[in-house]
Design an enzyme around this catalytic site. Structure first.
Site, short mmCIF file in Angstrom:
data_model
loop_
_atom_site.label_atom_id
_atom_site.label_comp_id
_atom_site.label_asym_id
_atom_site.label_seq_id
_atom_site.Cartn_x
_atom_site.Cartn_y
_atom_site.Cartn_z
N THR A 212 0.87 -1.17 0.10
CA THR A 212 0.05 0.09 0.03
C THR A 212 0.75 1.34 0.15
O THR A 212 1.89 1.43 0.88
CB THR A 212 -0.86 -0.19 1.22
OG1 THR A 212 -1.78 -1.11 1.16
CG2 THR A 212 -1.70 1.19 1.41
N ILE A 241 -12.81 -5.28 1.39
CA ILE A 241 -12.43 -4.24 1.43
C ILE A 241 -11.27 -4.11 2.44
O ILE A 241 -11.74 -4.42 3.65
CB ILE A 241 -13.42 -3.13 1.42
CG1 ILE A 241 -14.29 -3.26 0.16
CG2 ILE A 241 -13.10 -1.75 1.45
CD1 ILE A 241 -15.77 -2.53 0.54
N GLY A 264 -1.05 -2.26 6.21
CA GLY A 264 -0.98 -3.48 7.08
C GLY A 264 -2.11 -4.40 6.92
O GLY A 264 -2.77 -4.37 5.80
#
Length: 346
Positions: A212, A241, A264
């Site tokens: 990310t 999600i 994470g």
């Protein structure tokens, strides 16, 4: 799941900090120490991340190390160019994240991981700390830079969070050109899915690095902004999600407290509401950024999750907190600070 000890670093704050115990010694946003720190604080500041996880020197070649540092520095420089010229924190966030979405080294945009069904589904969110306006999208498949779409949702103002086909319909109506799915697919990510299926690994076993990307910024007007973009977890199913596009979990900004971007094991970050929790501890309990971040990441670990955050307060520079071996990250400020790092002990 094995959780590594919490590793923290204060980026450029007034006191030398070595961990959680020492971090609590930072002055609260009131009193003489805080006043001196604020007087010395940079006009603008920026912190970025490219994911946290099992990122160790022993597993990185010199070429890989150099390539990640160069990518981080390029993204950092893009944000600095905006802030140094008097641009807004939100513009800086977008300037940082767009090139990271286009870089296949990161799990966002091009280079996003594959779902169980072999597609790339993208999530992103932004938040403006001055107005607390926010925009988020999830399950996007044809928009090259989801962070720009999240910002468009915020600017439109009618809704905060759009998903799947609805988000893409909005994008087309807003003037975004659709991107062929082949743009996002990379051989490395497809092989990760194949390995997961063949060896019956869990998503966390495959994604020992959470790629990310995110950024937090403060501009010369003192306004904060946060943004996060991700491809999620390898092999995710059923429209899963994660925390990145959820306002208050993986992304949050409030001029009264802080800006946060997280990376994470999203399920844990959602349950705790990591980003909002950090900001609330700073605003309501008077904790400094490092103490609040450390406390909340410790709680993530106690539940069984791992990952990290970058945090920026209304004064001072960026801090990070992780319970993993490393985090791709960088920070810069108007006092000339500019550096990137990868490992937990840097």
């Amino acid at each position: 799941m094995s959780i590594n000890p919490l590793r923290t670093l204060v980026w450029g704050l007034a006191l030398p900090i070595a961990g959680i115990g020492a971090a609590s010694a930072i002055a609260h946003p009131h009193g003489s120490q805080a006043s001196r720190a604020e007087a010395e604080s940079p006009d603008w500041a920026l912190a970025i991340h490219g994911g946290a996880g099992t990122i160790e020197r022993a597993n990185m070649t010199a070429e890989q190390d150099a390539a990640y540092r160069a990518a981080l520095q390029a993204a950092l420089d893009a944000g600095v160019a905006v802030l140094a010229s008097g641009g807004s924190a939100m513009d800086a966030i977008e300037a940082v994240i767009v090139p990271m979405e286009d870089d296949p080294k990161f799990n966002a945009g091009r280079g996003a991981v594959f779902t169980w069904d072999g597609t790339n589904e993208l999530d992103a969110a932004v938040m403006d700390g001055k107005t607390r306006a926010a925009g988020a999208v999830t399950g996007v498949k044809r928009i090259r830079n989801p962070i720009q779409l999240a910002r468009a949702v915020m600017a439109d103002g009618r809704h905060v969070f759009l998903s799947g086909q609805g988000a893409e319909t909005f994008a087309l109506e807003a003037g975004f050109a659709p991107t062929d799915a082949s743009w996002f697919a990379t051989k490395r990510r497809r092989e990760a899915l194949e390995r997961m299926k063949a060896d019956r690994l869990s998503a966390l076993d495959v994604d020992h690095k959470f790629g990310t990307v995110g950024a937090v910024a403060r501009d010369v007007a003192g306004n904060l902004a946060a943004g996060t973009s991700t491809g999620g977890l390898t092999g995710k199913r059923w429209g899963r999600i994660g925390d990145a596009p959820i306002i208050g979990a993986g992304t949050y900004a409030d001029n009264r407290s802080c800006a946060v971007s997280a990376t994470g094991a999203g399920e844990y970050f959602i349950r705790i509401g990591v980003a909002r929790e950090i900001c609330s501890r700073m605003r309501l309990a008077g904790e400094d950024a490092q103490t609040a971040a450390d406390t909340v990441i410790t709680e993530v670990g106690e539940l069984g999750g791992d990952g990290g955050v970058i945090v920026l307060a209304p004064e001072g520079k960026g801090v990070f907190s992780i319970n993993t071996a490393g985090m791709y990250r960088g920070r810069a400020a108007s006092d000339g600070t500019s550096d990137v790092a990868i490992y937990g002990d840097e």
